[in-house]
Design a protein around this motif. Structure first.
Motif, PDB file in Angstrom:
ATOM      1  N   ARG A  51       0.861  -1.174   0.000  1.00  0.00           N
ATOM      2  CA  ARG A  51       0.000   0.000   0.000  1.00  0.00           C
ATOM      3  C   ARG A  51       0.897   1.223   0.000  1.00  0.00           C
ATOM      4  N   ALA A  67       1.478   2.514  -9.058  1.00  0.00           N
ATOM      5  CA  ALA A  67       0.474   1.460  -9.208  1.00  0.00           C
ATOM      6  C   ALA A  67       0.994   0.312 -10.068  1.00  0.00           C
ATOM      7  N   THR A  71       1.056  -3.766  -8.507  1.00  0.00           N
ATOM      8  CA  THR A  71       0.054  -4.704  -9.024  1.00  0.00           C
ATOM      9  C   THR A  71       0.550  -6.143  -8.846  1.00  0.00           C
ATOM     10  N   PRO A  72      -0.362  -7.118  -8.759  1.00  0.00           N
ATOM     11  CA  PRO A  72      -1.807  -6.984  -8.952  1.00  0.00           C
ATOM     12  C   PRO A  72      -2.600  -6.739  -7.664  1.00  0.00           C
ATOM     13  N   THR A  73      -1.984  -6.905  -6.495  1.00  0.00           N
ATOM     14  CA  THR A  73      -2.771  -6.864  -5.258  1.00  0.00           C
ATOM     15  C   THR A  73      -2.541  -5.612  -4.420  1.00  0.00           C
ATOM     16  N   THR A  75      -2.205  -1.322  -3.669  1.00  0.00           N
ATOM     17  CA  THR A  75      -3.017  -0.131  -3.934  1.00  0.00           C
ATOM     18  C   THR A  75      -2.173   1.113  -3.719  1.00  0.00           C
ATOM     19  N   THR A  77      -2.803   5.324  -2.862  1.00  0.00           N
ATOM     20  CA  THR A  77      -3.705   6.419  -2.528  1.00  0.00           C
ATOM     21  C   THR A  77      -2.999   7.738  -2.766  1.00  0.00           C
ATOM     22  N   THR A  96      -6.726   0.484  -9.273  1.00  0.00           N
ATOM     23  CA  THR A  96      -5.931   0.270  -8.055  1.00  0.00           C
ATOM     24  C   THR A  96      -5.539   1.572  -7.373  1.00  0.00           C
ATOM     25  N   CYS A  97      -5.879   2.714  -7.968  1.00  0.00           N
ATOM     26  CA  CYS A  97      -5.581   4.029  -7.389  1.00  0.00           C
ATOM     27  C   CYS A  97      -6.850   4.671  -6.843  1.00  0.00           C
ATOM     28  N   THR A  98      -6.745   5.257  -5.684  1.00  0.00           N
ATOM     29  CA  THR A  98      -7.817   6.082  -5.134  1.00  0.00           C
ATOM     30  C   THR A  98      -7.222   7.433  -4.762  1.00  0.00           C
TER      31      THR A  98
END
Length: 210
Positions: A51, A67, A71-73, A75, A77, A96-98
């Motif tokens: 993360r 990102a 990947t793939p799991t 994230t 921010t 996968t981005c917030t």
């Protein structure tokens, strides 16, 4: 981005003109933007499943490059105080981005939940009185053993080049903040603090949360 006075060196500032920012960024890196940002991601140690929190993410270029690494799991921010910049970031980013609207001095992130915290070309925009708080927040959200990477503009040493740069980008980009960043990182409790450079444009400070 152009600025009209020395206020941005002293007081920081929020960029709202996303299109202009993107144009200036692409020109400044002279075709090496992706290469440079990918090198920053590697230096952060980001790997699949991590993360990552990107402080001062702007239009999300570093967010998107990070990102790819997680990947793939994993994230990523992105955090930025400008809704205009975040609107562009959200439009361009993968799932996968917030993104969240906030300043670096008050991160809406739980304690000890990030593997990596990264920030590029954002520190000089944080008001000076909030910079120490912002670095403490980076420390708070990282897990023990998590890695911090802060990169910011490294002005040229030649006086003429500094003058020309300031005429285009404003006084904030003539300020070398590497000593200030390193001191704030050390004061926040990070360990293994190192300073380097990435191409001619950037200084890079990395550190680890104990």
């Amino acid at each position: 981005m152009p600025h009209s006075s020395d206020r941005h060196r002293t007081h920081g500032g929020v960029i709202h003109h996303a299109r202009g920012y993107e144009i200036v960024s692409m020109l400044a890196f002279g075709g090496f933007r992706r290469h440079t940002y990918d090198a920053l991601v590697r230096a952060s140690g980001a790997e699949p499943g991590d993360r990552v929190i990107d402080i001062g993410c702007g239009t999300g270029y570093l967010t998107r490059r990070a990102a790819v690494a997680v990947t793939p799991t994993g994230t990523v921010t992105g955090v930025d105080p400008s809704p205009q910049m975040l609107a562009v970031a959200r439009r361009l980013a993968p799932p996968t981005c917030t993104f969240t609207e906030a300043g670096g001095e008050r991160l809406p992130v739980a304690d000890g939940t990030a593997h990596r915290v990264v920030s590029c070309l954002a520190f000089h925009h944080i008001p000076p009185e909030l910079r120490v708080d912002a670095v403490r927040e980076m420390h708070r959200v990282l897990r023990p053993g998590g890695r911090l990477l802060v990169a910011d503009f490294r002005p040229p040493r030649a006086r003429l080049a500094q003058h020309l740069l300031g005429a285009v980008t404003g006084p904030a980009m003539r300020y070398d903040g590497s000593d200030e960043v390193r001191a704030a990182v050390a004061a926040a409790g990070f360990r293994d603090v190192t300073t380097g450079r990435q191409r001619p444009l950037l200084f890079v400070v990395t550190a680890t949360r104990p």
